[in-house]
Enzyme design. Structure first.
Site, PDB file in Angstrom:
ATOM      1  N   LEU A  74       0.702  -1.485   0.147  1.00 33.32           N
ATOM      2  CA  LEU A  74      -0.017   0.050  -0.120  1.00 33.32           C
ATOM      3  C   LEU A  74       0.863   1.349   0.200  1.00 33.32           C
ATOM      4  CD1 LEU A  74      -2.957  -0.935   2.271  1.00 33.32           C
ATOM      5  CD2 LEU A  74      -2.631  -1.119  -0.110  1.00 33.32           C
ATOM      6  N   CYS A 190      13.173  -5.019  -5.334  1.00 32.55           N
ATOM      7  CA  CYS A 190      12.486  -4.011  -4.268  1.00 32.55           C
ATOM      8  C   CYS A 190      12.548  -4.497  -2.857  1.00 32.55           C
ATOM      9  CB  CYS A 190      11.097  -3.517  -4.899  1.00 32.55           C
ATOM     10  SG  CYS A 190      11.162  -2.393  -5.911  1.00 32.55           S
ATOM     11  N   CYS A 339      10.517 -25.323  20.334  1.00 31.41           N
ATOM     12  CA  CYS A 339      10.127 -25.032  21.882  1.00 31.41           C
ATOM     13  C   CYS A 339       9.432 -26.013  22.498  1.00 31.41           C
ATOM     14  CB  CYS A 339       9.253 -23.440  21.685  1.00 31.41           C
ATOM     15  SG  CYS A 339       7.747 -23.643  20.994  1.00 31.41           S
TER      16      CYS A 339
END
Ligand SMILES: [Zn+2]
Length: 381
Positions: A74, A190, A339
């Site tokens: 955006l 990009c 974990c």
């Protein structure tokens, strides 16, 4: 002159400031209305190109983009908004273009621009605009335009600079400049390098100006503009056809669009990331750890949990200390994160991937699954 060949009063009012320009007039505005332009990529460049061409009165705009609108788009892809997050970009862009010019016809190509449909799509339009961000599509668009005899306006952006190429049929093509597709790993994207939305706006608006110039017959030769927004400079290079060009030269090697020639050139980090599973089972983890190039196993539980039980060879880096201890985790080797049940370690896995760790996977089910399925000697808690 029939009604179809004239502008309506509404159109005269709408385009009054543009019609007044030298080289436009009513006939130029009619040419724009007749024009069919295909935009590849409804992204940072496709957004301004689409908006300005729609506003200028281009009659039919095709939008080819297979992606959906994501939040990270955006800041630069201004045809999309929060209200269209998750929608196909073609639909989101068509809504925005329709708002700016309700008389516009829009054709959606949500399958994107592919080897399979490239020739057919190029044949249906007068001009192609390439605002895509990957080399495979860029070269595909360039070759399809040469083979189809259509002009191509190309743009690219990196950090605070960019370029705009105008490639007219038989006047020098993209491959006259860049004969072969570069190894994508050698070129930052990009996503790696970052980009300002406003820079996309500069390059995309310049592309739109070039599209309009080509449609109005104002361009007679191919050209390349190199624009450095940070330095405030631009350079115009005149291009000429290269007789040795593999696509438009006198003895071209590219005579048709072959799928293998445009394999997606993911950069190495993305390629590795897509090859490495996000999650592995405890059995798979055990196999990897016993293999010839064992991954590093990082246990992200707390110290008191680690004191209760541990998988042999694991290294304790509690979850909340990971950001500060990244230097202890090498980037260039496989990493497993574990974990208690697999929840915290999945968060850490995704965090590490966001930091460029391509070869990191979560251990599904954590040490509890390890106790149940791999090594019952490891105590459960
Ligand atoms: Zn060429």
């Amino acid at each position: 002159m029939s009604a179809e060949q004239r502008l309506s009063d509404h159109e005269r009012a709408l385009y009054a400031r543009q019609i007044r320009l030298p080289g436009v007039g009513e006939s130029g505005q009619l040419r724009l209305r007749e024009a069919k332009v295909l935009i590849l990529g409804a992204g940072g460049l496709g957004s301004p190109v689409g908006l300005y061409l729609a506003a200028a009165g281009v009659g039919l705009i095709g939008i080819a983009d297979p992606d959906k609108v994501e939040i990270s788009n955006l800041h630069r892809q201004v045809v999309h908004g929060f209200d269209t997050l998750g929608l196909p970009k073609t639909i989101s862009a068509a809504e925005a273009l329709g708002e700016i010019n309700p008389g516009l016809k829009v054709a959606l190509h949500p399958e994107g621009f592919t080897v399979e449909n490239a020739a057919e799509l190029v044949a249906r339009y007068d001009l192609v605009v390439d605002g895509t961000d990957n080399f495979a599509t860029r070269f595909l668009a360039a070759d399809a335009c040469v083979l189809g005899g259509k002009p191509l306006v190309h743009g690219s952006v990196l950090r605070e600079s960019g370029q705009v190429g105008v490639f007219l049929p038989k006047a020098g093509c993209y491959r006259c400049l860049y004969p072969v597709i570069p190894d994508a790993a050698s070129v930052p994207t990009c996503a790696d390098a970052g980009v300002f939305g406003a820079t996309c706006g500069v390059i995309g608006s310049w592309m739109a100006s070039e599209v309009i110039a080509v449609l109005l017959g104002k361009r007679v030769s191919s050209r390349l503009l190199v624009i450095d927004v940070a330095a405030g400079t631009s350079k115009l290079l005149a291009l000429a056809a290269d007789a040795a060009c593999p696509c438009c030269g006198s003895a071209p090697s590219i005579r048709s669009l072959e799928k293998d020639a445009y394999a997606p050139t993911l950069c190495s980090t993305q390629a590795l990331m897509s090859e490495t599973p996000l999650e592995v089972t405890v059995e798979e983890a055990q196999r990897l750890l016993a293999g010839p190039n064992p991954p590093i196993l990082i246990d992200v539980r707390e110290m008191d949990e680690y004191a209760v039980c541990r998988i042999e060879g694991s290294r304790l880096i509690p979850m909340n200390t990971v950001p500060a201890r990244l230097a202890e985790i090498p980037q260039d080797v496989p990493v497993l994160v574990q974990c208690h049940h697999g929840g915290r370690s999945m968060k850490v896995t995704q965090f590490l991937r966001s930091k460029g760790y391509a070869r990191v996977s979560n251990v599904k089910g954590g040490i509890d699954a390890w106790s149940l399925k791999v090594d019952p000697k490891v105590p459960r808690y």
